[in-house]
Write a protein that holds these residues in place. Structure first.
Motif, PDB file in Angstrom:
ATOM      1  N   LEU A 179      40.849  10.868  -5.763  1.00 53.30           N
ATOM      2  CA  LEU A 179      41.280   9.751  -4.913  1.00 53.30           C
ATOM      3  C   LEU A 179      41.658  10.212  -3.509  1.00 53.30           C
ATOM      4  N   GLY A 180      42.320  11.355  -3.438  1.00 54.36           N
ATOM      5  CA  GLY A 180      42.800  11.850  -2.148  1.00 54.36           C
ATOM      6  C   GLY A 180      41.693  12.142  -1.156  1.00 54.36           C
ATOM      7  N   ASP A 181      40.443  12.248  -1.648  1.00 50.96           N
ATOM      8  CA  ASP A 181      39.323  12.568  -0.762  1.00 50.96           C
ATOM      9  C   ASP A 181      38.761  11.341  -0.037  1.00 50.96           C
ATOM     10  N   ALA A 182      39.259  10.154  -0.383  1.00 50.56           N
ATOM     11  CA  ALA A 182      38.601   8.918   0.061  1.00 50.56           C
ATOM     12  C   ALA A 182      38.408   8.815   1.582  1.00 50.56           C
ATOM     13  N   PRO A 183      39.422   9.086   2.400  1.00 49.42           N
ATOM     14  CA  PRO A 183      39.203   8.920   3.849  1.00 49.42           C
ATOM     15  C   PRO A 183      38.109   9.847   4.385  1.00 49.42           C
ATOM     16  N   SER A 184      38.074  11.068   3.870  1.00 51.51           N
ATOM     17  CA  SER A 184      37.029  11.996   4.304  1.00 51.51           C
ATOM     18  C   SER A 184      35.654  11.470   3.916  1.00 51.51           C
ATOM     19  N   ASN A 185      35.534  10.959   2.685  1.00 53.44           N
ATOM     20  CA  ASN A 185      34.241  10.408   2.252  1.00 53.44           C
ATOM     21  C   ASN A 185      33.815   9.247   3.135  1.00 53.44           C
ATOM     22  N   ALA A 186      34.775   8.392   3.474  1.00 52.08           N
ATOM     23  CA  ALA A 186      34.447   7.208   4.274  1.00 52.08           C
ATOM     24  C   ALA A 186      33.871   7.631   5.618  1.00 52.08           C
ATOM     25  N   ILE A 187      34.501   8.630   6.241  1.00 51.87           N
ATOM     26  CA  ILE A 187      34.012   9.075   7.558  1.00 51.87           C
ATOM     27  C   ILE A 187      32.665   9.771   7.424  1.00 51.87           C
ATOM     28  N   ALA A 188      32.541  10.651   6.440  1.00 51.91           N
ATOM     29  CA  ALA A 188      31.291  11.405   6.296  1.00 51.91           C
ATOM     30  C   ALA A 188      30.108  10.469   6.043  1.00 51.91           C
ATOM     31  N   VAL A 189      30.315   9.481   5.179  1.00 50.89           N
ATOM     32  CA  VAL A 189      29.216   8.560   4.868  1.00 50.89           C
ATOM     33  C   VAL A 189      28.918   7.667   6.077  1.00 50.89           C
ATOM     34  N   SER A 190      29.953   7.231   6.762  1.00 49.00           N
ATOM     35  CA  SER A 190      29.727   6.377   7.945  1.00 49.00           C
ATOM     36  C   SER A 190      28.936   7.120   9.011  1.00 49.00           C
ATOM     37  N   VAL A 191      29.307   8.368   9.250  1.00 50.13           N
ATOM     38  CA  VAL A 191      28.594   9.160  10.262  1.00 50.13           C
ATOM     39  C   VAL A 191      27.149   9.403   9.809  1.00 50.13           C
ATOM     40  N   GLY A 192      26.981   9.776   8.568  1.00 54.96           N
ATOM     41  CA  GLY A 192      25.626  10.019   8.059  1.00 54.96           C
ATOM     42  C   GLY A 192      24.765   8.773   8.129  1.00 54.96           C
ATOM     43  N   ALA A 193      25.351   7.635   7.758  1.00 54.35           N
ATOM     44  CA  ALA A 193      24.603   6.376   7.800  1.00 54.35           C
ATOM     45  C   ALA A 193      24.190   6.058   9.230  1.00 54.35           C
ATOM     46  N   ALA A 194      25.094   6.337  10.182  1.00 50.73           N
ATOM     47  CA  ALA A 194      24.789   6.047  11.591  1.00 50.73           C
ATOM     48  C   ALA A 194      23.668   6.950  12.103  1.00 50.73           C
ATOM     49  N   VAL A 195      23.587   8.148  11.567  1.00 54.22           N
ATOM     50  CA  VAL A 195      22.459   9.018  11.934  1.00 54.22           C
ATOM     51  C   VAL A 195      21.155   8.414  11.407  1.00 54.22           C
ATOM     52  N   GLY A 196      21.248   7.837  10.197  1.00 52.75           N
ATOM     53  CA  GLY A 196      20.039   7.311   9.565  1.00 52.75           C
ATOM     54  C   GLY A 196      19.517   6.036  10.189  1.00 52.75           C
ATOM     55  N   SER A 197      20.426   5.150  10.584  1.00 51.60           N
ATOM     56  CA  SER A 197      19.988   3.854  11.097  1.00 51.60           C
ATOM     57  C   SER A 197      21.170   3.122  11.716  1.00 51.60           C
ATOM     58  N   PRO A 198      20.918   2.277  12.723  1.00 49.09           N
ATOM     59  CA  PRO A 198      21.975   1.365  13.172  1.00 49.09           C
ATOM     60  C   PRO A 198      22.252   0.316  12.084  1.00 49.09           C
ATOM     61  N   GLY A 199      23.455  -0.232  12.100  1.00 46.95           N
ATOM     62  CA  GLY A 199      23.734  -1.431  11.311  1.00 46.95           C
ATOM     63  C   GLY A 199      23.921  -1.266   9.823  1.00 46.95           C
ATOM     64  N   ILE A 200      24.134  -0.041   9.342  1.00 42.60           N
ATOM     65  CA  ILE A 200      24.363   0.142   7.905  1.00 42.60           C
ATOM     66  C   ILE A 200      25.835  -0.175   7.604  1.00 42.60           C
ATOM     67  N   LEU A 201      26.059  -1.044   6.639  1.00 44.01           N
ATOM     68  CA  LEU A 201      27.426  -1.336   6.199  1.00 44.01           C
ATOM     69  C   LEU A 201      27.850  -0.286   5.183  1.00 44.01           C
ATOM     70  N   VAL A 202      29.106   0.158   5.308  1.00 44.45           N
ATOM     71  CA  VAL A 202      29.597   1.248   4.460  1.00 44.45           C
ATOM     72  C   VAL A 202      30.910   0.846   3.809  1.00 44.45           C
ATOM     73  N   GLN A 203      31.030   1.148   2.532  1.00 45.16           N
ATOM     74  CA  GLN A 203      32.319   0.941   1.865  1.00 45.16           C
ATOM     75  C   GLN A 203      32.681   2.161   1.051  1.00 45.16           C
ATOM     76  N   CYS A 204      33.972   2.337   0.812  1.00 45.02           N
ATOM     77  CA  CYS A 204      34.466   3.398  -0.057  1.00 45.02           C
ATOM     78  C   CYS A 204      35.312   2.738  -1.132  1.00 45.02           C
ATOM     79  N   SER A 205      34.787   2.767  -2.332  1.00 44.66           N
ATOM     80  CA  SER A 205      35.416   2.044  -3.428  1.00 44.66           C
ATOM     81  C   SER A 205      36.576   2.835  -4.021  1.00 44.66           C
ATOM     82  N   VAL A 206      37.779   2.354  -3.785  1.00 46.71           N
ATOM     83  CA  VAL A 206      38.972   2.979  -4.375  1.00 46.71           C
ATOM     84  C   VAL A 206      39.983   1.880  -4.712  1.00 46.71           C
ATOM     85  N   GLU A 207      41.164   2.258  -5.041  1.00 44.46           N
ATOM     86  CA  GLU A 207      42.226   1.315  -5.372  1.00 44.46           C
ATOM     87  C   GLU A 207      42.379   0.303  -4.222  1.00 44.46           C
ATOM     88  N   GLU A 208      42.672  -0.968  -4.585  1.00 40.21           N
ATOM     89  CA  GLU A 208      42.650  -2.085  -3.643  1.00 40.21           C
ATOM     90  C   GLU A 208      43.423  -1.825  -2.340  1.00 40.21           C
TER      91      GLU A 208
END
Lengths: 748, 118
Positions: A179-208
């Motif tokens: 669970l403690g890794d969530a913020p890092s995952n959110a940033i890493a995936v967001s940055v990677g998605a932005a490299v891949g394409s504009p307009g990708i929506l990103v979520q990190c599924s954790v406790e509400e």
């Protein structure tokens, strides 16, 4: 189960489908798809604008879910008309192309959960498929990817997010094993998605609460794991109520963040509190509640409990009917095909297929774009292992399932850039240092097992700094920009700016690569029969059709040219011989000219060498003659036999198919046929030569058996065969004479 | 032109502005007026519940993150006494969040009826 007595059943038991669990229907445990005996009869009593009775309960008996639906979820102005409709009539309206989606939506809004459930239980699978095409909110279908890995490796997450974007996914969902890794995952995936394409929506599924917090900081751009349940007990066990969920829904919207809820048949049975109700009825309550709390969409169709629904009769159909119910409540439908519901490739494909061809807002609410073992939600119904299968399925049916082919050089470039971008961001924000070995492994990796250099403490340390220092996506944007990733910085800034406009809060919103919103509002589904509704644009169809494995005749010709050498030399017109040891090897028109390699991988020359050697073993002399006026193997062999002094000829097509013929037979009545060219070997051609020699000497050799194979030989080679035959046809010259050939200057 | 909650026009929120350190969190937050506009769009597209959500959201857009988080937490089962929820509702009412106040009052009554209060 006891060990079967007979072999047929031992064999059948060993098939993968028998690893799946199949349950006898048991309504008391909620193990029933539709129409449990204790499902309530639909009813709705309204007095002075207030619902006093709904689906068999008086207001005083309402639980939290009943009350919230009754007070917020129904259009009471349509209720009288809708509740009076015959259930079968409404089911027929759903597939009646003369009845608009808008009309169905209007009526469904006046129906209680039990009413809508009973209506939809009448629809057969083919009807459900058509209904998805007609009733989904967004005209253009799309798809969502899971991007996770076992070590929360930020570099691999970024590379895999960029890869998912390259393959066409417009939403990416990540989660964490820690669970403690969530913020890092959110940033890493967001940055990677932005490299891949504009307009990708990103979520990190954790406790509400943590998920909301990350959303507020801009670290994610949508939320999905907001779970609803169909019984009060399970809802409360989930640590929420309809009111807290309604508030949470508004909290996301208040920050301009898209959000959908999660439910799905079988969840209550799995958690042991189905109250004796059918899965579909309980899901009908969830979907009605989703609408009532003001969520724009629902991911359902089993989700984590898909295999529970799959274990009961008609369970898979009920999962699909859940998706349709969401659409009829005028919500975005993210249609499951998420958690793997079967060990059997056949069953899991069967479960997805009607939804795939019908088309939904998101075909999968989590296509595992990474390998099964790296999926921290658990293996998906579809995974990295299946991306090429899925692309082939799109092409087979001409259907837009949301994915596209990505070329290797493009993916290599994106992975490298994604890794570099995350390294730069983590470095600039003081989150972590990554060494070159780690980076190189992450770029190349097909999964986290290929990244032994990953340090498990890195994401945890980075996450602590992100939370403690209050790092937001604006900081990430600035860091990217400073490191020279201006395009990616712009793309992530775009994802923040779109929050201000709020257009992607509307139902079923996604962004295109040029940052246009497609939603119920901007891209409404207008399907009304053949020739209407969504059809891929010419450019999109090209993406669907142009998978990287497709080959043209020109491609094949080019490949073949590499194997054509000048080993076979024409020495002049071929003559008939009277030498009884003379056996003619008749080769096809393209042999040695345009086709140099047989389907089994031997060159044509190697095959001829073996034939000659086999003949020599039997004391015969092989003579090579190219038959130029036919591509028919029987005629080639017969022509060769008629020229041979022994009366025996061998026919050989350049692709490797071969036979033995005799001068007095009809073209199709040969002595031995070696028809499965891809399975032939040097030894087989040698034996063919030997057998031809024995025929020449008047004996009757035992025919060679074609090698056995359970592979889809035809699927593998038929497209190649079509091209090779076309090349043969181009080399064929009617009425031209046979030519004598010489191999390596060896005397004929 | 869309205005961020800060009052800034969204087209002024550029990468150049980020470089100059001139973009704050409120420059990328949605304005309540925009949410009310989206509510009307949702209403016009046959989803009054989504519209109601956006109207509640318009009220929450003016609250800070911590208050939103705290209210959510208070609404989870078994977290609050009846009086706690009433106090939260009164506070929301006081801040102009009348729809949210009503939602919290409704929750207080429902939780009392179903035994979810502390």
């Amino acid at each position: 189960m006891t060990e079967p007595v007979i072999g047929r059943f031992r064999f059948m038991d060993a098939q993968r489908v028998n690893l799946d669990g199949f349950a006898v229907e048991d309504p008391s445990l909620g193990l029933v798809a539709f129409d449990a005996p204790t499902d309530p009869m639909p009813c709705l009593v309204i007095r002075d604008g207030v619902v006093e009775e709904m689906d068999g309960k008086e207001r005083a008996e309402f639980d939290l879910i009943d009350q919230f639906i009754a007070d917020h979820g129904l259009d009471l102005s349509a209720a009288d008309e809708a509740m009076a409709l015959d259930e079968l009539d409404f089911a027929r309206m759903i597939v009646d192309l003369g009845v608009s989606r808008a009309e169905l939506i209007r009526l469904a809004a006046g129906m209680t959960p039990a009413k809508l459930a009973r209506c939809l239980s009448h629809l057969r699978p083919a009807e459900l498929t058509l209904a998805l095409t007609k009733c989904r909110a967004r005209r253009t279908p799309s798809n969502q990817a899971h991007v996770t890995n076992r070590s929360d490796d930020p570099l691999l997450l970024a590379a895999d997010a960029a890869t998912a974007a390259a393959f066409g996914f417009r939403e990416i969902e990540t989660t964490v094993p820690v669970l403690g890794d969530a913020p890092s995952n959110a940033i890493a995936v967001s940055v990677g998605a932005a490299v891949g394409s504009p307009g990708i929506l990103v979520q990190c599924s954790v406790e509400e609460a943590l998920e909301l917090q990350m959303g507020m900081r801009g670290l994610v751009s949508y939320a999905e794991t907001v779970s609803l349940y169909g019984t009060e007990q399970i809802f409360i066990d989930g640590d929420d109520t309809p009111w807290s969920k309604a508030f949470l829904t508004s909290a996301y919207a208040s920050r301009g963040i898209k959000m959908r809820v999660t439910s799905g048949g079988g969840a209550e049975a799995l958690m042991g509190s189905a109250e004796g109700k059918s899965m579909f009825y309980l899901e009908a309550r969830c979907v009605a509640l989703a609408r009532a709390i003001g969520a724009q969409g629902v991911q359902n169709g089993g989700i984590d409990s898909a295999s529970v629904a799959g274990a009961v009769p008609s369970g898979v159909r009920s999962l699909m009917a859940e998706n349709l119910m969401v659409m009829l409540r005028n919500l975005e439908s993210c249609t499951g095909n998420d958690a793997l519901m079967s060990e059997s490739d056949v069953r899991r494909t069967s479960r997805t297929h009607p939804i795939f061809i019908g088309g939904t807002d998101f075909i999968c609410s989590g296509f595992g774009s990474i390998q099964r073992y790296d999926n921290m939600f658990g293996p998906s119904q579809w995974n990295a292992e299946d991306i090429d299968d899925y692309l082939a399925m799109q092409r087979d049916w001409g259907v837009d399932g949301g994915l596209r082919t990505a070329s290797e050089p493009e993916v290599a470039r994106l992975r490298e850039r994604a890794v570099a971008a995350v390294r730069a961001v983590y470095d600039a924000l003081g989150l972590a240092d990554f060494d070159d070995a780690w980076a190189a492994q992450a770029i190349d990796a097909a999964g986290s097992k290929d990244v032994p250099a990953a340090d498990l403490m890195t994401p945890l340390g980075a996450s602590r700094i992100i939370m403690d220092a209050g790092i937001t996506m604006l900081d990430v944007v600035a860091a990217l920009d400073e490191a020279g990733f201006e395009a990616e910085a712009e793309r992530l800034l775009d994802m923040l700016r779109v929050r201000v406009a709020g257009d992607y809060l509307q139902t079923a919103a996604i962004y295109t690569e040029d940052m246009r919103v497609l939603s119920l509002v901007t891209d409404p589904n207008d399907y009304a029969g053949p020739g209407t509704g969504y059809a891929p644009s010419a450019a999109r169809q090209q993406q669907i059709d142009g998978i990287r494995q497709a080959r043209s005749v020109d491609d094949l010709r080019h490949e073949q040219q590499a194997f054509v050498r000048d080993d076979l030399i024409v020495v002049g017109p071929a003559q008939a011989s009277t030498d009884p040891r003379d056996v003619v090897i008749g080769v096809s028109p393209a042999t040695g000219l345009a086709i140099g390699r047989t389907l089994c991988g031997l060159t044509t020359v190697e095959a001829i060498e073996e034939l000659l050697a086999g003949l020599e073993e039997e004391g015969c002399v092989g003579r090579i003659v190219r038959i130029n006026d036919t591509i028919d193997l029987g005629l080639i062999g017969l022509t060769a036999a008629r020229m041979a002094g022994s009366g025996i000829g061998i026919g050989l097509q350049a692709k490797g198919t071969a036979l033995i013929h005799r001068r007095d037979l009809t073209p199709l009545a040969n002595l031995e046929l070696y028809s499965v060219a891809p399975t032939l070997t040097r030894a087989a051609y040698r034996q063919l030569g030997i057998n031809a020699g024995r025929h020449a000497k008047g004996s009757t050799p035992e025919p060679q058996r074609n090698p056995y194979s359970d592979e889809a030989i035809e699927a593998r080679y038929h497209t190649t065969v079509v091209s090779l035959v076309a090349i043969e046809r181009q080399c064929c010259r009617p009425r031209s004479e046979p030519e004598q050939l010489l191999l390596h200057g060896r005397p004929a | 032109m869309t205005q961020a909650r800060s009052g800034r026009q969204v087209d002024e929120v550029t990468l150049d502005a980020v470089r100059r350190g001139e973009v704050a969190a409120d420059d990328v937050r949605i304005h309540p007026h925009t949410l009310l506009h989206q509510a009307q769009v949702a209403q016009d597209h046959a989803n009054p519940q989504l519209a109601a959500n956006f109207r509640r959201a318009a009220e929450l857009a003016l609250l800070d993150d911590a208050q939103v988080m705290a209210t959510y937490e208070a609404l989870r089962p078994g977290r609050s006494a009846y009086a706690d929820l009433v106090a939260i509702a009164d506070d929301l009412q006081h801040r102009g969040a009348v729809l949210n106040a009503a939602l919290v009052r409704e929750a207080a009554d429902a939780y009392r009826a179903r035994g979810l209060l502390t």
